[in-house]
Structures are given as C-alpha cells and as structure tokens.
Design an enzyme around this catalytic site. Structure first.
Site, PDB file in Angstrom:
ATOM      1  N   HIS A 109     -24.463 -79.235 100.574  1.00 13.27           N
ATOM      2  CA  HIS A 109     -23.696 -78.290 101.405  1.00 13.27           C
ATOM      3  C   HIS A 109     -22.408 -77.857 100.710  1.00 13.27           C
ATOM      4  O   HIS A 109     -21.418 -77.537 101.375  1.00 13.27           O
ATOM      5  CB  HIS A 109     -23.402 -78.872 102.794  1.00 13.27           C
ATOM      6  CG  HIS A 109     -24.630 -78.931 103.661  1.00 13.27           C
ATOM      7  ND1 HIS A 109     -25.042 -77.883 104.439  1.00 13.27           N
ATOM      8  CD2 HIS A 109     -25.557 -79.912 103.825  1.00 13.27           C
ATOM      9  CE1 HIS A 109     -26.165 -78.212 105.065  1.00 13.27           C
ATOM     10  NE2 HIS A 109     -26.505 -79.441 104.706  1.00 13.27           N
TER      11      HIS A 109
ATOM     12  N   ASP B 136     -22.825 -75.629  97.949  1.00 13.23           N
ATOM     13  CA  ASP B 136     -23.121 -74.384  97.205  1.00 13.23           C
ATOM     14  C   ASP B 136     -22.572 -73.142  97.901  1.00 13.23           C
ATOM     15  O   ASP B 136     -21.998 -72.269  97.262  1.00 13.23           O
ATOM     16  CB  ASP B 136     -24.623 -74.250  96.859  1.00 13.23           C
ATOM     17  CG  ASP B 136     -25.575 -74.266  98.033  1.00 13.23           C
ATOM     18  OD1 ASP B 136     -25.129 -74.498  99.181  1.00 13.23           O
ATOM     19  OD2 ASP B 136     -26.785 -74.026  97.805  1.00 13.23           O
TER      20      ASP B 136
ATOM     21  N   SER C 173     -52.663 -67.043 100.902  1.00 13.46           N
ATOM     22  CA  SER C 173     -52.169 -68.412 100.791  1.00 13.46           C
ATOM     23  C   SER C 173     -53.357 -69.373 100.856  1.00 13.46           C
ATOM     24  O   SER C 173     -54.040 -69.443 101.887  1.00 13.46           O
ATOM     25  CB  SER C 173     -51.189 -68.715 101.931  1.00 13.46           C
ATOM     26  OG  SER C 173     -51.056 -70.117 102.065  1.00 13.46           O
TER      27      SER C 173
ATOM     28  N   ALA D 249     -40.187 -80.680 103.639  1.00 12.78           N
ATOM     29  CA  ALA D 249     -39.706 -81.977 103.167  1.00 12.78           C
ATOM     30  C   ALA D 249     -38.364 -81.848 102.461  1.00 12.78           C
ATOM     31  O   ALA D 249     -37.849 -82.800 101.898  1.00 12.78           O
ATOM     32  CB  ALA D 249     -40.739 -82.603 102.229  1.00 12.78           C
ATOM     33  N   GLY D 250     -37.795 -80.634 102.471  1.00 10.71           N
ATOM     34  CA  GLY D 250     -36.495 -80.424 101.826  1.00 10.71           C
ATOM     35  C   GLY D 250     -36.592 -80.354 100.316  1.00 10.71           C
ATOM     36  O   GLY D 250     -35.616 -80.608  99.616  1.00 10.71           O
ATOM     37  N   LEU D 251     -37.761 -80.000  99.792  1.00 13.70           N
ATOM     38  CA  LEU D 251     -37.918 -79.907  98.334  1.00 13.70           C
ATOM     39  C   LEU D 251     -37.978 -78.447  97.872  1.00 13.70           C
ATOM     40  O   LEU D 251     -38.381 -78.155  96.759  1.00 13.70           O
ATOM     41  CB  LEU D 251     -39.179 -80.660  97.881  1.00 13.70           C
ATOM     42  CG  LEU D 251     -39.243 -82.132  98.293  1.00 13.70           C
ATOM     43  CD1 LEU D 251     -40.519 -82.781  97.755  1.00 13.70           C
ATOM     44  CD2 LEU D 251     -38.032 -82.887  97.784  1.00 13.70           C
ATOM     45  N   SER D 252     -37.595 -77.555  98.772  1.00 15.67           N
ATOM     46  CA  SER D 252     -37.455 -76.122  98.439  1.00 15.67           C
ATOM     47  C   SER D 252     -38.751 -75.441  98.043  1.00 15.67           C
ATOM     48  O   SER D 252     -38.819 -74.723  97.043  1.00 15.67           O
ATOM     49  CB  SER D 252     -36.422 -75.923  97.328  1.00 15.67           C
ATOM     50  OG  SER D 252     -35.176 -76.239  97.797  1.00 15.67           O
TER      51      SER D 252
ATOM     52  N   ASP E  92     -30.990 -73.699  95.392  1.00 14.69           N
ATOM     53  CA  ASP E  92     -32.439 -73.891  95.288  1.00 14.69           C
ATOM     54  C   ASP E  92     -33.070 -72.836  94.379  1.00 14.69           C
ATOM     55  O   ASP E  92     -33.911 -73.138  93.533  1.00 14.69           O
ATOM     56  CB  ASP E  92     -33.089 -73.819  96.673  1.00 14.69           C
ATOM     57  CG  ASP E  92     -32.495 -74.832  97.633  1.00 14.69           C
ATOM     58  OD1 ASP E  92     -31.782 -75.740  97.166  1.00 14.69           O
ATOM     59  OD2 ASP E  92     -32.722 -74.710  98.846  1.00 14.69           O
TER      60      ASP E  92
END
Ligand code: GLA
Length: 399
Positions: free
Chosen positions: A48, A50, A81, A135-138, A184
């Site tokens: 937090h 950036d 997809s 999962a917050g891995l962008s 990211d």
C-alpha cells in the site's frame, strides 16, 4: 496428421500449459498464433505504498498466464478463456461493456491503447494459466500485460514497458474500478529471473537486487479467502491517504504525496486529522522506510533482519492500515513459531489472498506440513501452499 499436430509435436520445448493454449487456439481458430508468457508476482515488502508514490520490492514468479494471439483480418476481437470456458467478442471501434470479469481486462487494455492514439486491428486471443485467482498474486495484471505485449508484438505501436505498465494501471482504474497503484503491472513487465525489483513508484526508476540464496525459499500460503471488501476498502484506504495529504499540504504546499512527508510533520498535525487517517498515514511512512531498510539488509545478505521487517510490515497492515483479516493473521501467527522461518506477512491488497514467508530450504517440508495442519485446525479450511521461483517478466515465447 494435420498441420496443427505437426506444429505441436515440433515444439518439444513447450511446457504443458503452453501446449494446451497453443492447441486450443488452433482448434478454435484453425491457424497459428504467437505465445506470450505473463507472470504473477510476489511483493517482499512495501505494501500500500505504491499509490502514495512510495517504494515497493516485488518480483515476478513462476506462476503464469499463457496467451495465444494472432491478427484475424476482421474488425473484431474474439477472445476465449480456457479456464472459464467462456468466449467474448468486441467490435474494435465500438467496444461494449462485458459482464464477464476477465473480458474487462482485454477490452480495457484495447480501449486504453486506443486512447493513446494507437489503432489495433482485429485479433483473436486464447488464454489460460496457473496463477490462482483471488489469491493476491496479480492474475489481472498478468492478463493485462499479456494482452499489451501481444498487441505490441502484432502491431508494433512502439510502447515502452513502462508505458504499457501505465496503460495496464489505467485499465484497472477505468474499466475495473480498482484505483490500484503501479506495482503489479510494472513488475509483470519488468521482472527478471532471480532478482527482486525496488521500484520508485513516482519516477518509475528501479534497482534490481539479486535474490539467489538457494538455502532460502519464498513460500506462499493461500488463506483461500477473498473477502468482498477487498476492492471497496482498497479505494477507501487510498482516499484516507489523500485526506491526510490535503491536511499536511496546507502547511507544506510542496508536498505532492505521502512519500514527501516526514514523521515529525505528521506528528505535529496529528490532532487535525481523524485518528484513523493518522494511523493510515503513519503506516505508509513507516512502510516506505522499511523498504529502504530491507534493501540494505539484502545488500548485506542479512535475511534475519529482512525477515523481522516482514513481521513489522504485517503488524502495521493489521493494526494501523487494517487490511488484514483473521485468516491471514492465523497464517502469520502459526508461521512465526516454525523452525527455519525468517519472516512472514500478508501480501498484496489484503482481506484474503496469500501470506509470503521466507523459509530455510531444509525446513520447507516440515513448514508446509505444519501450516496445513494447524490452519485446518484453527480456521477449518485447507490452505494451498506454493514454493515459488523468481522468474522473468512478460515475454513473447521463442518457438
Ligand atoms: C494491489 C494493488 C497494488 C498495490 C497492492 C498493495 O495488489 O494492485 O497496486 O497497491 O495491492 O500493496
């Protein structure tokens, strides 16, 4: 044997995922494509910071999206997809809103490129990957990066990697509604194997630090929760930082962002802001300093000190910035007591996703076993654990 099969069998160096996407493209569109590999990311420290023009220390990882792309001589974008088993089509000169979440990133990237005065022609894309969603891995930055690198390869707009990162960020702001920072997208497009990247989010200058200790692994523990709060609270945090800034700017107009604020100034004007705004700003100032200090630890090869800063970062995110959640706190607390654990913290926007842990290699197996068991006992959920490698940024795959 069909042409498609011949081509696939000749590409013996392809990974399973690359083969799958390549094959799906041929099945759907009956011609060849180019392949883009686009990674997820970890962030070692600097959360937090950036969007406050501060500093971050991310790295690209070996979980990726693979995207096959080829021009189609139409005025349309046709996208598929593989993981969602869904298709979407857009008229290139009349991009409509899509109700498919993944399609917003593709449409957004095209639209933002057009706003820059470029004219992509029609193309087809097929993509899929192994970056866990939510999962917050962008995974979203990975998709944006893949589409942008793909379009650049096809149409040669002459966009630099930093320009692409900014376009990816604007895709999130204007088409997804998340007022994210640049971290990211930047790391997705600039990552290098075995290196972490210290980014100055104002100037976009960066420094690469080797991260090549074979005896230390980056282990991610997925809480398997993603609270709905994530996007809305993210924008609230951003607004709270801006509120703090507005107050301080009255006294020092040259301040552009929290990055320019010293702790003394913040302390002096503490009573002029709400207690919550004060805590948010304090956290950001401290976390920025931690990034600088952690980089000095890296220079000295002092991973013990580095690990301690990760715990401090987690505490700040939990108490002052309030973006952690019970599940993430449990993961950090269990990790803290494990042999071989150097540091642990929540990672990314918060309210779910993964913790990042630095673990001595010889303890990784017992670490993962204990975390699995104790997380299940305490939270009643299975965690997923990934032992990651630091890999390169988004690239066109040579074939
Ligand atoms: C998300 C955003 C990033 C950054 C992190 C928190 O991942 O996309 O820009 O703000 O949260 O550090």
């Amino acid at each position: 044997m069909s042409t498609a099969e011949v081509n696939i069998s000749q590409n013996f160096k392809m990974t399973k995922l690359e083969k799958k996407i390549h094959k799906q493209f041929i099945t759907k569109f009956e011609r060849e494509s180019i392949l883009i590999q686009s990674p997820g990311r970890v962030n070692l420290i600097g959360e937090h910071t950036d969007y406050n023009d501060g500093f971050v220390l991310p790295a690209a990882i070996d979980k990726t999206i693979v995207l096959a792309i080829s021009p189609n001589n139409l005025t349309k974008i046709r996208a598929y997809s593989v993981d969602m088993e869904e298709s979407e089509e857009f008229e290139i000169d009349n991009l409509h809103e899509s109700n498919k979440h993944w399609a917003k990133y593709i449409k957004g990237a095209v639209s933002e490129v057009q706003k820059e005065g470029h004219h992509p022609r029609g193309f087809d894309v097929v993509f899929g990957g192994d970056i866990p969603i939510g999962a917050g891995l962008s995974s979203s930055a990975a998709l944006e990066g893949a589409v942008l690198v793909g379009m650049e390869e096809l149409f040669g707009f002459g966009l630099s990697r930093s320009e692409m990162a900014k376009i990816g960020q604007r895709t999130e702001h204007n088409h997804v509604g998340v007022k994210c920072g640049i971290m990211d997208q930047f790391i997705n497009l600039h990552g290098q194997e075995n290196k972490v990247l210290k980014l100055d989010c104002r100037s976009l200058d960066y420094e690469l630090f080797p991260f090549e200790r074979d005896d230390i692994k980056i282990v991610l523990c997925n809480s398997k929760v993603s609270h709905n709060l994530a996007d809305s609270e993210y924008n609230v945090r951003r607004a709270q930082c801006e509120k703090g800034m507005e107050i301080l700017k009255k006294y020092k107009p040259e301040i552009q962002n929290l990055r320019d604020v010293h702790m003394e100034l913040l302390q002096v004007h503490k009573d002029e802001m709400s207690e919550v705004v004060f805590r948010r700003c304090k956290y950001v100032l401290e976390e920025n300093q931690r990034v600088h200090d952690a980089c000095n630890d890296l220079k000295k090869n002092d991973f013990e000190a580095f690990g301690k800063r990760m715990f401090q970062s987690h505490e700040g995110l939990r108490q002052d910035y309030e973006v952690s959640c019970k599940e993430l706190d449990v993961l950090v607390d269990i990790a803290r007591d494990q042999p071989g654990l150097l540091g642990s913290r929540m990672m990314g926007g918060g309210f779910g996703g993964c913790t990042i842990n630095l673990v001595e290699e010889e303890q990784v197996d017992s670490f993962t076993e204990t975390i699995r068991k104790k997380y299940k006992d305490k939270v009643g959920k299975e965690t997923e654990i990934y032992v990651t490698q630091i890999s390169s940024g988004a690239k066109v795959l040579e074939r």
